[in-house]
Design an enzyme around this catalytic site. Structure first.
Site, mmCIF file in Angstrom:
data_model
loop_
_atom_site.group_PDB
_atom_site.id
_atom_site.type_symbol
_atom_site.label_atom_id
_atom_site.label_comp_id
_atom_site.label_asym_id
_atom_site.label_seq_id
_atom_site.Cartn_x
_atom_site.Cartn_y
_atom_site.Cartn_z
ATOM 1 N N CYS A 574 0.850 -1.191 0.000
ATOM 2 C CA CYS A 574 0.000 0.000 0.000
ATOM 3 C C CYS A 574 0.884 1.239 0.000
ATOM 4 O O CYS A 574 1.816 1.352 0.802
ATOM 5 C CB CYS A 574 -0.920 -0.013 1.221
ATOM 6 S SG CYS A 574 -1.947 1.460 1.392
ATOM 7 N N LYS A 690 13.759 12.402 -13.358
ATOM 8 C CA LYS A 690 12.800 13.506 -13.373
ATOM 9 C C LYS A 690 13.244 14.667 -12.500
ATOM 10 O O LYS A 690 12.496 15.628 -12.353
ATOM 11 C CB LYS A 690 11.418 13.021 -12.908
ATOM 12 C CG LYS A 690 10.795 11.969 -13.798
ATOM 13 C CD LYS A 690 9.429 11.550 -13.273
ATOM 14 C CE LYS A 690 8.799 10.486 -14.133
ATOM 15 N NZ LYS A 690 7.455 10.066 -13.620
ATOM 16 N N GLY A 691 14.428 14.582 -11.908
ATOM 17 C CA GLY A 691 14.935 15.647 -11.066
ATOM 18 C C GLY A 691 14.650 15.492 -9.600
ATOM 19 O O GLY A 691 15.048 16.361 -8.802
ATOM 20 N N GLU A 714 26.742 9.506 3.695
ATOM 21 C CA GLU A 714 27.526 8.363 4.148
ATOM 22 C C GLU A 714 28.104 7.621 2.948
ATOM 23 O O GLU A 714 27.490 7.538 1.884
ATOM 24 C CB GLU A 714 26.651 7.416 4.989
ATOM 25 C CG GLU A 714 26.299 7.959 6.356
ATOM 26 C CD GLU A 714 25.603 6.926 7.217
ATOM 27 O OE1 GLU A 714 25.608 5.728 6.813
ATOM 28 O OE2 GLU A 714 25.061 7.287 8.267
ATOM 29 N N LYS A 798 23.985 20.291 -16.364
ATOM 30 C CA LYS A 798 22.908 21.230 -16.646
ATOM 31 C C LYS A 798 22.155 21.570 -15.363
ATOM 32 O O LYS A 798 22.299 20.909 -14.330
ATOM 33 C CB LYS A 798 21.957 20.644 -17.678
ATOM 34 C CG LYS A 798 21.295 19.357 -17.231
ATOM 35 C CD LYS A 798 20.415 18.792 -18.337
ATOM 36 C CE LYS A 798 19.784 17.471 -17.891
ATOM 37 N NZ LYS A 798 18.938 16.893 -18.953
#
Length: 827
Positions: A574, A690-691, A714, A798
């Site tokens: 879930c 997706k950043g 770490e 970029k």
């Protein structure tokens, strides 16, 4: 009241007609009316007259014309004796007659309506038809059939009606004068037809067969029985009493009654009603089984009653080919017998296999390549294995398991040589072979081994560097003071110090940066034993897929779920409460019952649809444990702790109207002696590239700046984590140096204070971009404005797609007193 009296009683939709025969020919017998205006009487007609007379003597209440009309055999013989006349119109109206009291099983009202509706049969033979257009009458009959379509039970018997010659014009005019209203059927009129002779001859529908040589004026009409309430308004208005219905026929003997099923839930056939006629009984038994729907419209007499076509389904073969049914008289059957026998000999062991991993259907044969692999014989044997993308790689078979597919019951867990362990998985036997050409894919050879001069471990590298320094000590020339020495871009020879030995710090940094796997010889006995145990436990992953929210994700690594859940092929989790299940039905039920729509804890950042929640491991220990178990499916070197108290979890979510959906998270220690700002970080595979990864990294450094510390993740980092951090570090440092390219020099310390990145991470990042040099015993940054612009144009440096806006951050650093609760305080 007898049926003969009811014939003279007006019913709904009919007008009482006067006996026209008595006015014109009062002394003529009723049977003579049948020959008015017709040809001379034939012997068949004489026999019909005698039959009608016998019926009158026996006390029958029906006229001779009616009895003659209801005799199918006599009507057919009469039609054959008459010369074929030109057919003017076709009457398809359903006509029937109640001939025997034994066949009347309906109520009194139903019998009266049926008799009043079709008592005009005999009168139509005596009087000419009304000058009524044919088309409106057919339309009215079709409307009546549509009204009673919902009440149809079963088709009635088929009757024959022979059209009589036209009556004289004079008699037709008399009928028109006496009848004031049109004989239109009422909307309440219902057709009620019973069997001609239920217990005698003619009860079977096969007895009424249309002769193909019969004249066209013989019409076959199919009549249906419609049980519906009737309103005999005409009879009630006249005040005529209705005759009581005759008693029903006696029930059959007890031995003729079908047995009742022992259980009310028995699936056996329901016994038919005992009072039904044999013909209706047979039709009832036929309709109890699935069959064609009952035809309501009358059939054309030229239409043959054909049985339903046999359903011929295509034969599904192992090659997924549809084999058409060929007739016995085909000439191709004999010619292809030899070819089919040869193909059967070649494909004796041809079976189908459905690969659960690649979701493809393959054909397996009995050749040696499809035999079961015995891993115990040669555990280190190298095979050629075809991946899902069609490429063939060298790999090693580690484990086998049994599947539910009977054609290919075995699957094998393989490790591809030279590839990351997250690409390991279960494959079918048809994708494993000793020869790469048997798999039919593009063979990809593993990367060549390291050259002899390139070290595989830090110990070997130190030995090579020491030997090179000793050999070149006597030949080394004095270096010029103004010569720049840049660090090598190659990770295996990054430190270009031919006259120096690698220190322990440099060795540790080299191993951490390059993710060098330590050999068992470099580890202590305890560490080596733990590493071997870790490899043996995490070598095999049994959970192939993870159903999480709207995504079905392929897992990468082993995760220590409980036994019954850890061996499930698909695990259902879930996305709101992180509860895991084995079955889809349980998962669907839980989604219906789960009322949580966001992670626990408090929301500390919200901008647009991006939300970040802070969860305390001590307060939500179960939720954090479930999160770590799920994250282990995508992380290799992750240590799981059952004690969640020392950790804080920051969960990144995408929020919509349904709730907050987890995208990724990172955890950190509440108090770290090494100033680690990230203990574990993960972005789920559907949301990668997706950043979101750089957004979590930037958020961790923003928290470190608010705390006033310089943090670092770490070590060691995974391969994907190292790339993400290196990209973030490079872009951050380039942006800071972009505005500081003045004559004055910027120091590493200043970059560390402004960015929150440690010195070691800055040096590592600048070395990878060749922007640092070692001069006079220290690292010096040497860059130009053009160099910075050139690097910013590269795709790996970029600008991030998502950035942190501190205006939307609601968070303050926690003090030591808040993190570590004082002893003696409860709660």
């Amino acid at each position: 009241m007898s049926e003969a009296e009811l014939e003279q009683t007006p019913s709904a939709g009919h007008v009482q007609e006067q006996p026209i025969e008595e006015e014109h020919e009062p002394e003529q017998e009723p049977t003579d009316a049948y020959t008015i205006g017709g040809p001379p009487r034939t012997p068949v007609e004489d026999a019909a007259a005698e039959l009608s007379a016998s019926l009158d003597v026996s006390g029958s209440d029906q006229s001779a014309e009616q009895s003659l009309d209801l005799s199918g055999v006599q009507a057919e013989a009469a039609a054959e004796s008459e010369p074929p006349a030109k057919r003017q119109h076709r009457d398809i109206s359903p006509i029937s007659e109640d001939s025997t009291p034994a066949s009347s099983t309906s109520t009194s009202s139903t019998r009266s309506s049926s008799s009043s509706r079709y008592d005009d049969v005999s009168e139509a033979e005596e009087a000419p038809p009304e000058p009524e257009p044919e088309q409106p009458q057919q339309q009215q009959q079709e409307e009546k059939k549509e009204d009673g379509q919902d009440q149809v039970k079963s088709p009635g018997p088929v009757e024959l009606e022979a059209q009589e010659p036209a009556q004289p014009q004079k008699q037709k005019e008399v009928v028109d004068q006496e009848i004031e209203t049109e004989d239109e059927p009422s909307s309440d009129t219902v057709i009620c037809v019973a069997d001609i002779n239920p217990y005698g001859s003619g009860s079977n529908i096969d007895d009424f067969v249309m002769d193909p040589d019969a004249p066209p004026n013989a019409i076959i009409t199919e009549v249906v029985t419609i049980p519906a309430p009737l309103h005999l308004k005409g009879t009630q208005q006249l005040g005529l009493p209705l005759a009581a219905p005759p008693p029903p026929p006696p029930p059959p003997a007890a031995e003729q009654v079908p047995e009742t099923p022992a259980s009310p839930t028995d699936d056996g056939e329901e016994p038919p009603a005992v009072y039904l006629s044999p013909y209706i009984r047979s039709r009832y038994m036929q309709e109890s089984t699935p069959g064609l729907p009952t035809r309501l419209a009358p059939r054309d007499p030229r239409q043959r009653n054909m049985p339903p076509p046999a359903v011929v389904l295509p034969i599904q073969t192992v090659l997924s080919a549809n084999v058409e049914a060929i007739s016995d008289d085909s000439s191709e059957t004999s010619s292809s017998d030899d070819d089919e026998e040869e193909e059967e000999d070649e494909d004796d062991a041809l079976t189908m296999e459905h690969d659960n991993t690649s979701r493809e259907t393959v054909i397996t044969t009995g050749d040696p390549l499809m035999q079961k692999i015995d891993i115990s014989e040669n555990p280190d044997k190298i095979y050629f294995i075809r991946r899902e993308d069609g490429t063939v790689h060298r790999g090693q078979v580690l484990q086998s398991r049994t599947t539910e597919n009977a054609a290919a019951p075995d699957e094998y867990y393989v490790h591809y040589v030279g590839l990351n362990r997250r690409l390991d998985g279960w494959v079918g036997r048809h994708r494993i072979s000793d020869n790469a050409d048997d798999l039919g894919g593009i063979t990809v050879l593993p990367a060549p081994p390291l050259a002899p001069d390139q070290p595989s471990t830090s110990r070997e590298m130190l030995a090579q560097q020491a030997a090179a320094a000793a050999a070149a000590s006597s030949e080394r020339q004095k270096r010029a003071a103004n010569k720049d020495y840049y660090l090598s871009y190659c990770e295996n020879s990054r430190y270009d110090y031919s006259d120096r030995k690698m220190t322990r710090y440099q060795k540790r940094r080299y191993d951490e940066i390059n993710h060098v796997q330590k050999s068992h010889a470099e580890l202590t006995a305890t560490q080596a034993a733990l590493e071997k145990e870790h490899e043996s436990i995490t070598k095999i992953k049994y959970i192939d897929k993870l159903q999480f929210g709207n995504y079905e994700i392929d897992t990468w690594y082993f995760s220590p779920f409980p036994e019954e859940y850890g061996k499930a092929r698909t695990l259902y989790v879930c996305e709101y409460c992180l509860k895991y299940m084995r079955f889809r039905s349980s998962y669907a039920y839980h989604l219906h019952e789960c009322d949580r729509r966001r992670p626990p804890g408090r929301e500390i950042y919200r901008k647009g649809n991006i939300s970040i929640y802070e969860v305390n491991g001590k307060e939500e220990s179960l939720y954090c444990q479930l999160l770590c178990l799920m994250a282990k499916l995508f992380l290799d070197h992750k240590v799981l702790y059952f004690d969640m108290d020392p950790f804080l979890f920051y969960i990144l979510c995408e929020t919509d109207k349904e709730g907050s959906h987890i995208v990724g998270y990172f955890s950190k220690e509440k108090k770290s002696l090494e100033n680690y700002n990230v203990a574990c970080i993960l972005v789920l595979p559907p949301h990668q590239r997706k950043g979101f990864g750089k957004l979590l990294i930037a958020f961790s450094y923003e928290l470190s700046r608010k705390e006033g510390v310089i943090g670092s993740p770490e070590k060691p980092l995974s391969d994907l984590g190292r790339l993400s951090y290196r990209s973030y570090w490079a872009y951050t440092l380039l942006e800071l140096m972009k505005t500081r390219c003045a004559p004055e020099q910027i120091t590493i310390k200043e970059l560390s204070e402004m960015s929150g990145i440690t010195h070691d991470d800055i040096i590592y990042t600048l070395q990878s971009m060749k922007m640092i040099k070692y001069w006079k015993g220290q690292n010096v940054i040497c860059v130009t404005s053009k160099t910075i612009q050139d690097h910013l144009q590269l795709p790996q440096f970029k600008q991030p797609k998502l950035t942190i806006d501190t205006d939307y951050l609601v968070w303050s650093p926690q003090t030591a007193a808040a993190v570590v609760r004082a002893p003696g305080n409860s709660g």
